[in-house]
Design an enzyme around this catalytic site. Structure first.
Site, mmCIF file in Angstrom:
data_model
loop_
_atom_site.group_PDB
_atom_site.id
_atom_site.type_symbol
_atom_site.label_atom_id
_atom_site.label_comp_id
_atom_site.label_asym_id
_atom_site.label_seq_id
_atom_site.Cartn_x
_atom_site.Cartn_y
_atom_site.Cartn_z
ATOM 1 N N ASP A 1 67.487 22.831 -13.459
ATOM 2 C CA ASP A 1 68.844 21.778 -13.416
ATOM 3 C C ASP A 1 69.960 22.421 -12.635
ATOM 4 O OD1 ASP A 1 66.750 20.108 -14.356
ATOM 5 O OD2 ASP A 1 67.180 20.608 -16.367
ATOM 6 N N LYS B 1 69.425 22.920 -7.402
ATOM 7 C CA LYS B 1 68.980 23.659 -6.451
ATOM 8 C C LYS B 1 68.561 22.628 -5.405
ATOM 9 C CE LYS B 1 65.388 24.707 -9.041
ATOM 10 N NZ LYS B 1 65.660 24.666 -10.358
ATOM 11 N N HIS C 1 64.563 16.795 -8.593
ATOM 12 C CA HIS C 1 65.613 17.325 -7.672
ATOM 13 C C HIS C 1 66.239 15.842 -7.125
ATOM 14 C CE1 HIS C 1 63.229 21.041 -6.144
ATOM 15 N NE2 HIS C 1 64.030 21.255 -7.372
ATOM 16 N N GLN D 1 61.907 24.571 -11.641
ATOM 17 C CA GLN D 1 62.249 25.136 -12.689
ATOM 18 C C GLN D 1 63.181 26.257 -12.523
ATOM 19 O OE1 GLN D 1 58.437 24.397 -12.630
ATOM 20 N NE2 GLN D 1 59.324 22.398 -13.048
HETATM 21 P P1 IMP Z 1 56.451 21.770 -19.095
HETATM 22 O O1 IMP Z 1 57.017 22.412 -17.823
HETATM 23 O O2 IMP Z 1 56.634 20.387 -19.117
HETATM 24 O O3 IMP Z 1 55.267 22.570 -19.833
HETATM 25 O O4 IMP Z 1 57.683 22.134 -20.078
HETATM 26 C C1 IMP Z 1 57.880 23.611 -20.629
HETATM 27 C C2 IMP Z 1 59.608 23.774 -20.788
HETATM 28 O O5 IMP Z 1 60.038 23.842 -19.435
HETATM 29 C C3 IMP Z 1 60.067 22.400 -21.451
HETATM 30 O O6 IMP Z 1 61.233 23.154 -22.191
HETATM 31 C C4 IMP Z 1 60.834 21.780 -20.398
HETATM 32 O O7 IMP Z 1 62.119 21.077 -20.779
HETATM 33 C C5 IMP Z 1 60.829 22.853 -19.502
HETATM 34 N N1 IMP Z 1 60.911 22.454 -18.296
HETATM 35 C C6 IMP Z 1 60.033 21.884 -17.316
HETATM 36 N N2 IMP Z 1 60.462 21.581 -15.995
HETATM 37 C C7 IMP Z 1 61.689 21.606 -16.068
HETATM 38 C C8 IMP Z 1 63.038 21.505 -14.967
HETATM 39 O O8 IMP Z 1 62.518 20.815 -13.927
HETATM 40 N N3 IMP Z 1 64.074 21.590 -15.603
HETATM 41 C C9 IMP Z 1 64.319 22.033 -16.688
HETATM 42 N N4 IMP Z 1 63.557 22.346 -17.655
HETATM 43 C C10 IMP Z 1 62.272 22.124 -17.458
#
Ligand code: IMP
Length: 425
Positions: free
Chosen positions: A13, A16, A41, A224
């Site tokens: 976040d 980007k 995004h 991410q």
């Molecule tokens: P997952 O990717 O859904 O398995 O989540 C794993 C961790 O990554 C969690 O803490 C989510 O909040 C974090 N996360 C996943 N995608 C994003 C993103 O696009 N921005 C910020 N955090 C993310």
């Protein structure tokens, strides 16, 4: 023409999308290389706000070919919904191409993501519950179903039959849930998704290599961020892919020598969603003000983000891990009203100061930030477009970051709009 990577250097976040969109105006291809619809995004163009999850940012530039690379995990329904919304708003989506080697997120992945989080109780990771982890787990276990399987119903149904048998056992015997209906999955994936996705499925690796040879410009777009990386992040509080620069190669099929520019995007303060260590985390009024001014809520999940001060210990590590060649700072304007701005320069762990990221997770949890204080500029930056117009205190803050990171800051965001930024190049 060597490729450029744009990636997040913190916990996601960072904003980007805005800079990717800006850079996309000069390239021929924009490639998503990992993650899935856990990403979000937001791009603001005039009155229009576009929230993209799977479709690469470049879709909004009509000369760009947007590519979903092999490293991405795709929920076909989400992708098709996104394509439909974009098309209905006049965006040409016919240029989108998808790697046949990307993996599909299946209904059991979402179900298991939700159930595992519940099962973990207070130890839950705070995932987005989109099925990302379970889909990558199946990929690593070699029982994943790939996008190319949508082109052959016989192969798809053979694979589904085997894998669903196991998943249904887990759903029933471990989680006491009803089994998923194979014929319903088959009809959704074959009657609905496959016919629409088939024209977009392609050999993206071949296409990118031919483009590279022709001298075309390729932008690799990370989702991410560095400290959510499966290998280099704050494990287990990470996502299940590699957002770091190495992932840009494996997730697109380009080799390391085909990349010569890595833009590390860093927000002027820090945020994180979900659980995990966060040494500079704030609470109280300062945290609330950052959330309010920065509108720090998840693009897709709506979750309120945790906030904190800029952390140089993390950033130095991100620069090293990704061979960052330049930094883009986002949301500097959010700090406009803070009389004092802090930056963590080191951590203190068990009474000892360190400039390095603790390699042991327990030490990371114990790390306390050592701050350097800066006087705020207390001026509105949202109309600033040149370096000279930046207040002295803002320039002092940025110069300190640059000096500490030993990498030039080339872009600074001063507002959400496409044209609200300062270029230092
Ligand atoms: P997952 O990717 O859904 O398995 O989540 C794993 C961790 O990554 C969690 O803490 C989510 O909040 C974090 N996360 C996943 N995608 C994003 C993103 O696009 N921005 C910020 N955090 C993310």
């Amino acid at each position: 023409m060597p490729a450029t990577v744009v990636l997040g250097t913190q916990w996601g976040d960072e904003g980007k999308g805005k800079f990717t969109d800006l850079l996309a105006s000069d390239v021929d291809f924009v490639v998503r290389y990992q993650g899935g619809h856990n990403a979000g995004h937001t791009i603001v163009i005039g009155e229009d706000r576009f929230a993209l999850q799977l479709v690469p940012t470049g879709i909004l530039n009509s000369h760009v070919i947007p590519v979903i690379g092999n490293g991405v995990v795709i929920d076909p329904k989400v992708l098709l919904d996104e394509v439909e919304v974009l098309s209905s708003r006049g965006v040409d989506t016919s240029r989108l191409i998808i790697s046949g080697a990307a993996h599909l997120i299946m209904p059991y992945h979402q179900e298991l993501d939700r159930l595992t989080e519940r099962y973990l109780g207070k130890n839950k990771l705070g995932t987005t519950k989109r099925g990302i982890g379970p889909a990558y787990a199946d990929k690593a276990s070699r029982i994943g179903i790939r996008v190319q399987d949508l082109l052959d119903e016989k192969i798809f149904s053979q694979k589904l039959e085997v894998v669903l048998k196991e998943k249904n056992q887990i759903l029933a015997k471990v989680y006491n849930r009803l089994p998923l209906d194979e014929s319903k999955i088959l009809s959704d994936y074959f009657d609905v998704y496959a016919p629409k996705l088939a024209p977009m499925i392609s050999d993206t690796v071949g296409i990118l290599h031919r483009a590279y040879k022709k001298g075309q410009e390729i932008l690799l777009e990370g989702a991410q961020a560095t400290f959510l990386d499966l290998d280099h992040g704050t494990y287990p509080f990470v996502t299940s892919s590699n957002p770091t620069a190495g992932g840009a190669c494996t997730g697109s099929g380009l080799g390391p020598r085909q990349i010569d520019r890595v833009i590390g995007v860093a927000k002027a303060y820090l945020t994180r969603v979900g659980a995990g260590p966060f040494p500079t985390e704030l609470e109280g009024d300062v945290a609330d003000l950052l959330v309010e001014r920065g509108f720090e809520f998840g693009t897709n999940t709506g979750r309120k983000r945790r906030t904190g001060w800029f952390d140089l210990v993390l950033l130095r590590q991100a620069v090293a891990l990704n061979s960052v060649s330049e930094i883009a700072i986002t949301k500097l304007d959010i700090l406009d009203v803070f009389p004092e701005i802090l930056v963590a320069t080191q951590y203190e762990v068990d009474g000892e100061r360190t400039s390095d990221l603790p390699y042991h997770q327990s030490d990371f949890h114990k790390a306390r930030p050592v701050y350097k204080s800066f006087e705020g500029w207390m001026e509105d930056l949202t109309k600033v477009t040149t370096k000279e117009e930046l207040p002295y205190n803002a320039r002092t803050y940025l110069s300190f970051l640059e000096e500490q990171l030993e990498v030039p800051i080339t872009l600074v965001g001063t507002g959400p709009e496409r044209d609200q930024f300062v270029s230092f190049r």
